[in-house]
Design a protein around this motif. Structure first.
Motif, PDB file in Angstrom:
ATOM      1  N   LEU A 276     -37.781 -49.434 -13.488  1.00 44.56           N
ATOM      2  CA  LEU A 276     -36.743 -49.175 -12.497  1.00 44.56           C
ATOM      3  C   LEU A 276     -37.223 -49.631 -11.136  1.00 44.56           C
ATOM      4  N   MET A 277     -36.403 -50.425 -10.480  1.00 42.81           N
ATOM      5  CA  MET A 277     -36.780 -50.958  -9.164  1.00 42.81           C
ATOM      6  C   MET A 277     -35.800 -50.505  -8.102  1.00 42.81           C
ATOM      7  N   LYS A 278     -36.335 -50.306  -6.912  1.00 41.42           N
ATOM      8  CA  LYS A 278     -35.488 -49.917  -5.787  1.00 41.42           C
ATOM      9  C   LYS A 278     -36.147 -50.415  -4.514  1.00 41.42           C
ATOM     10  N   LYS A 279     -35.397 -51.088  -3.707  1.00 39.65           N
ATOM     11  CA  LYS A 279     -35.867 -51.590  -2.407  1.00 39.65           C
ATOM     12  C   LYS A 279     -37.205 -52.314  -2.501  1.00 39.65           C
ATOM     13  N   GLY A 280     -37.335 -53.163  -3.489  1.00 40.25           N
ATOM     14  CA  GLY A 280     -38.541 -53.983  -3.586  1.00 40.25           C
ATOM     15  C   GLY A 280     -39.734 -53.288  -4.198  1.00 40.25           C
ATOM     16  N   ARG A 281     -39.560 -52.062  -4.663  1.00 42.03           N
ATOM     17  CA  ARG A 281     -40.687 -51.365  -5.300  1.00 42.03           C
ATOM     18  C   ARG A 281     -40.348 -50.999  -6.725  1.00 42.03           C
ATOM     19  N   VAL A 282     -41.386 -50.946  -7.561  1.00 37.72           N
ATOM     20  CA  VAL A 282     -41.202 -50.409  -8.902  1.00 37.72           C
ATOM     21  C   VAL A 282     -41.366 -48.905  -8.790  1.00 37.72           C
ATOM     22  N   ILE A 283     -40.278 -48.138  -9.045  1.00 35.75           N
ATOM     23  CA  ILE A 283     -40.407 -46.697  -8.876  1.00 35.75           C
ATOM     24  C   ILE A 283     -40.755 -45.997 -10.180  1.00 35.75           C
ATOM     25  N   LEU A 284     -40.499 -46.684 -11.305  1.00 32.30           N
ATOM     26  CA  LEU A 284     -40.863 -46.064 -12.569  1.00 32.30           C
ATOM     27  C   LEU A 284     -40.995 -47.129 -13.639  1.00 32.30           C
ATOM     28  N   SER A 285     -42.016 -47.001 -14.466  1.00 30.12           N
ATOM     29  CA  SER A 285     -42.132 -47.876 -15.617  1.00 30.12           C
ATOM     30  C   SER A 285     -42.483 -46.977 -16.779  1.00 30.12           C
ATOM     31  N   ALA A 286     -41.514 -46.762 -17.671  1.00 25.27           N
ATOM     32  CA  ALA A 286     -41.721 -45.748 -18.707  1.00 25.27           C
ATOM     33  C   ALA A 286     -40.855 -46.025 -19.922  1.00 25.27           C
ATOM     34  N   SER A 287     -40.941 -45.142 -20.890  1.00 29.28           N
ATOM     35  CA  SER A 287     -40.146 -45.306 -22.106  1.00 29.28           C
ATOM     36  C   SER A 287     -38.686 -44.957 -21.804  1.00 29.28           C
ATOM     37  N   LYS A 288     -37.799 -45.306 -22.759  1.00 24.00           N
ATOM     38  CA  LYS A 288     -36.373 -45.018 -22.595  1.00 24.00           C
ATOM     39  C   LYS A 288     -36.140 -43.530 -22.353  1.00 24.00           C
ATOM     40  N   GLU A 289     -36.827 -42.714 -23.143  1.00 26.69           N
ATOM     41  CA  GLU A 289     -36.589 -41.269 -23.068  1.00 26.69           C
ATOM     42  C   GLU A 289     -36.886 -40.728 -21.668  1.00 26.69           C
ATOM     43  N   VAL A 290     -37.915 -41.243 -21.058  1.00 20.35           N
ATOM     44  CA  VAL A 290     -38.298 -40.761 -19.734  1.00 20.35           C
ATOM     45  C   VAL A 290     -37.376 -41.336 -18.661  1.00 20.35           C
ATOM     46  N   ALA A 291     -37.031 -42.627 -18.803  1.00 14.70           N
ATOM     47  CA  ALA A 291     -36.313 -43.300 -17.717  1.00 14.70           C
ATOM     48  C   ALA A 291     -34.823 -42.997 -17.711  1.00 14.70           C
ATOM     49  N   LEU A 292     -34.229 -42.876 -18.883  1.00 10.36           N
ATOM     50  CA  LEU A 292     -32.776 -42.733 -18.923  1.00 10.36           C
ATOM     51  C   LEU A 292     -32.374 -41.270 -18.833  1.00 10.36           C
ATOM     52  N   ARG A 293     -32.804 -40.619 -17.751  1.00 10.38           N
ATOM     53  CA  ARG A 293     -32.413 -39.232 -17.535  1.00 10.38           C
ATOM     54  C   ARG A 293     -31.554 -39.144 -16.300  1.00 10.38           C
ATOM     55  N   GLU A 294     -30.694 -38.156 -16.291  1.00  9.05           N
ATOM     56  CA  GLU A 294     -29.728 -38.081 -15.198  1.00  9.05           C
ATOM     57  C   GLU A 294     -30.409 -38.006 -13.842  1.00  9.05           C
ATOM     58  N   ASP A 295     -31.453 -37.194 -13.721  1.00  7.09           N
ATOM     59  CA  ASP A 295     -32.075 -37.044 -12.397  1.00  7.09           C
ATOM     60  C   ASP A 295     -32.736 -38.355 -11.947  1.00  7.09           C
ATOM     61  N   VAL A 296     -33.376 -39.022 -12.896  1.00  7.26           N
ATOM     62  CA  VAL A 296     -34.054 -40.266 -12.536  1.00  7.26           C
ATOM     63  C   VAL A 296     -33.048 -41.316 -12.079  1.00  7.26           C
ATOM     64  N   LEU A 297     -31.977 -41.479 -12.854  1.00  4.48           N
ATOM     65  CA  LEU A 297     -30.991 -42.515 -12.531  1.00  4.48           C
ATOM     66  C   LEU A 297     -30.196 -42.167 -11.274  1.00  4.48           C
ATOM     67  N   SER A 298     -29.906 -40.872 -11.091  1.00 13.39           N
ATOM     68  CA  SER A 298     -29.187 -40.466  -9.879  1.00 13.39           C
ATOM     69  C   SER A 298     -30.014 -40.804  -8.648  1.00 13.39           C
ATOM     70  N   ASN A 299     -31.304 -40.588  -8.766  1.00 13.48           N
ATOM     71  CA  ASN A 299     -32.202 -40.900  -7.661  1.00 13.48           C
ATOM     72  C   ASN A 299     -32.274 -42.411  -7.442  1.00 13.48           C
ATOM     73  N   LEU A 300     -32.279 -43.159  -8.566  1.00 13.97           N
ATOM     74  CA  LEU A 300     -32.375 -44.623  -8.465  1.00 13.97           C
ATOM     75  C   LEU A 300     -31.174 -45.203  -7.743  1.00 13.97           C
ATOM     76  N   TYR A 301     -29.993 -44.753  -8.127  1.00 14.41           N
ATOM     77  CA  TYR A 301     -28.779 -45.357  -7.571  1.00 14.41           C
ATOM     78  C   TYR A 301     -28.213 -44.572  -6.394  1.00 14.41           C
ATOM     79  N   ASP A 302     -28.845 -43.468  -6.026  1.00  9.25           N
ATOM     80  CA  ASP A 302     -28.362 -42.618  -4.937  1.00  9.25           C
ATOM     81  C   ASP A 302     -26.931 -42.136  -5.153  1.00  9.25           C
ATOM     82  N   CYS A 303     -26.593 -41.858  -6.378  1.00  6.08           N
ATOM     83  CA  CYS A 303     -25.288 -41.263  -6.631  1.00  6.08           C
ATOM     84  C   CYS A 303     -25.384 -40.533  -7.970  1.00  6.08           C
ATOM     85  N   PRO A 304     -24.507 -39.555  -8.185  1.00  6.82           N
ATOM     86  CA  PRO A 304     -24.626 -38.777  -9.420  1.00  6.82           C
ATOM     87  C   PRO A 304     -24.314 -39.628 -10.654  1.00  6.82           C
TER      88      PRO A 304
END
Ligand SMILES: Nc1ncnc2c1ncn2[C@@H]1O[C@H](COP(=O)(O)OP(=O)(O)OP(=O)(O)O)[C@@H](O)[C@H]1O
Ligand SMILES: [Mg+2]
Lengths: 265, 278
Positions: A219-247
């Motif tokens: 997962l990348m945001k503003k030129g940084r890699v904020i997370l590199s992980a398995s599907k189970e870890v990355a595809l969570r609501e809190d992680v994605l909400s934080n990534l895209y800045d929206c629920p």
């Protein structure tokens, strides 16, 4: 760096890339193991395309180390490009360009041929096999410029398959494809990965449509890699909400799950 | 007397063929690479340089090369940038070159025939050396195309894709620009510094209307280029009109005809339609 680099196909260590005053990659570090399938996601302008470009040395790398297929990018860019298939995000092509689909797919073979080289029978077979795999054999003699956007994407894919690379970089391969073509592409990715021992890096905005073999999400945001992980870890609501800045809502469905924006209300 | 007439016509005949080959092939490259504006800038630079050479008493050809080189070094790297919009800088450079040319022209002492013939061109008066230079430049273009045919196609397709395949796209791109200057300078005195640009663009643009493959575009462009030159030569000789102007007229008419009969627009589709020919 404490990665065992023998297994790693891509190692980026604190890579910085600048375009003029804009820093597109900030201290990006990433490790991709052989035979894995990695999906890169993030908002527009996050630096995903730039990350792929830096792996091939197509953009100016200010500082940091890039190692691909066991070689340092600074020492052997030729080797890396030869064995890496790259499908750019969008290639604006003049419709008048006097090239047939066959020509465009054949470009992939040029990575392996010296200047002044003629295509052998085997090269031609490889080209036709690649077209067959992607399901565009019937288009081979059509002018490339007049194809639809989705058809052009398929040709680009056939081109990198004809290259027979060890590493595939696909920038939004699903864009412009119709539904069956998307499913076909995802299956194709799984298939060639298992058959040809490929490492695949793809950029995608649609986290619902991932190849089954995808085992790492970056997962990348503003030129940084904020997370590199398995599907189970990355595809969570809190992680994605934080990534895209929206629920973001994740609805489980079979083994995958549908992911969509919930709205800001 | 008859013999003399015969020999200069023979030179003009071969000159037309060579000009047709060199200009149309370079034209195909420049048009498909979408940098025709570079041709405009370079041809005017060559013209200004040649006239400057006449004023200073230096060989016009060398001065033309010098001016071309300067313009190439300015615009080449600029056009190399992905987000380059050529209109403004080419517009400025183009009018600057034309301005310089007229400035030099006004300063030529005595008769201005040599300079004027550079402007309109005079294929009927070319000599052996000029013919030789035209032959060499055309040959260079041909060799470049034949030996790097596949690699050139990738560069015309997309330079980033070429780069990602490890093809020396910069080398090919700059070779195209340099060949463009060489061909323009070599053919300027026969076609005319102000007219040569059309001989570069018209055959390529016509061929692109008619064909779908790169090899066919090259061949058809050469046929059209050589045809326009020979027909223009014949008509100008017949009616005693400036040759360069007639050549451009013929090639422009051919372009209009190719627009009308283009298979891409639906006319005469069956004749040029491609079947199994790769
Ligand atoms: N050639 C360039 N010159 C200047 N800035 C650039 C250039 N290419 C990219 N950028 C900037 O770098 C940043 C990252 O661009 P990049 O193309 O990598 O984003 P991305 O994650 O691929 O976005 P998208 O999802 O829209 O494709 C963006 O802010 C973009 O404006
Ligand atoms: Mg992108």
């Amino acid at each position: 760096m404490n990665y065992s680099t023998s297994e790693a196909v891509i190692v980026l260590d604190s890579v910085n890339v600048e375009y003029g005053y804009h820093q597109a990659l900030h201290q990006v570090s990433l490790c991709v193991l052989a035979n894995s399938c990695v999906t890169i996601a993030g908002p527009n302008g996050a630096g995903k395309t730039t990350l792929l470009a830096s792996i091939l040395g197509l953009c100016q790398i200010r500082t940091g180390l890039v190692k691909v297929l066991g070689r340092d990018l600074r020492d052997s860019p030729k080797f890396i490009r030869k064995h890496t298939g790259y499908v750019p995000q969008n290639v604006g092509i003049d419709p008048q360009i006097p090239l047939l689909v066959w020509d465009v797919i054949s470009f992939g073979r040029l990575a392996h041929s010296s200047l002044f080289h003629n295509f052998s029978k085997k090269d031609k077979e490889t080209i036709e096999e690649a077209a067959e795999l992607v399901g565009i054999r019937h288009l081979l003699n059509r002018p490339f410029g007049y194809l639809s956007a989705g058809e052009q994407r398929k040709v680009a894919l056939a081109r990198v398959l004809a290259q027979q690379p060890k590493l595939l970089l696909l920038d939004e391969p699903l864009a412009n494809l119709d539904l069956p073509a998307q499913a076909m592409l995802l299956e194709l990715i799984d298939k060639i990965k298992s058959e040809k021992e490929l490492t695949i890096l793809l950029v995608s905005h649609d986290l619902t449509l991932l190849p089954k073999s995808c085992n790492q999400i970056v997962l990348m945001k503003k030129g940084r890699v904020i997370l590199s992980a398995s599907k189970e870890v990355a595809l969570r609501e809190d992680v994605l909400s934080n990534l895209y800045d929206c629920p973001v809502k994740v609805v489980p469905y079979k083994q995958r799950g549908a992911i969509f924006v919930e709205g800001k209300s | 007397m008859q013999l003399l007439e015969y020999s200069f016509l023979r030179y003009a005949f071969w000159g037309s063929i060579l000009a047709g080959i060199g200009c149309s092939l370079v034209g195909v490259l420049v048009v498909t690479l979408q940098i025709p504006f570079l041709g405009v800038a370079i041809s005017h630079a060559a013209f200004a340089g040649a006239i400057c050479g006449i004023v200073l008493g230096i060989n016009p050809l060398w001065m033309a090369y010098l001016f071309c080189a300067i313009v190439t070094f300015i615009i080449g790297p600029l056009a190399d940038k992905a987000n380059f919009r050529p209109e403004i800088s080419v517009g400025i450079l183009f009018s600057l070159m034309l301005g310089l040319a007229f400035l030099f022209l006004a300063n030529i002492p005595g008769a201005k025939t040599e300079a004027l013939s550079l402007m309109w061109g005079s294929i009927l008066t070319i000599n052996r050396t000029q013919l030789l230079i035209m032959a060499i430049t055309s040959l260079l273009v041909l060799l470049f195309l034949v030996f790097l045919f596949k690699q050139i196609k990738v560069v015309l397709f997309n330079r980033q894709v070429a780069n990602s395949l490890g093809i020396p796209e910069r080398f090919i791109y700059y070779t195209i620009i340099i060949l463009c200057s060489l061909v323009i300078t070599a053919n300027m005195s026969s076609i005319g510094g102000l007219l040569i640009f059309s001989l570069l663009i018209n055959p390529a643009a016509s061929a692109l209307q008619l064909c779908y493959t790169f090899s066919r575009v090259c061949i058809v462009a050469v046929v059209i280029g050589v045809g326009s030159c020979l027909l223009g030569l014949l008509l100008s000789y017949h009616w005693n009109l400036p040759t360069g102007a007639m050549i451009i007229l013929v090639s422009s008419i051919i372009f209009m005809l190719s627009l009308i009969f283009s298979p891409k627009k639906g006319f005469l589709k069956k004749i040029f339609l491609l079947k199994e020919s790769i």
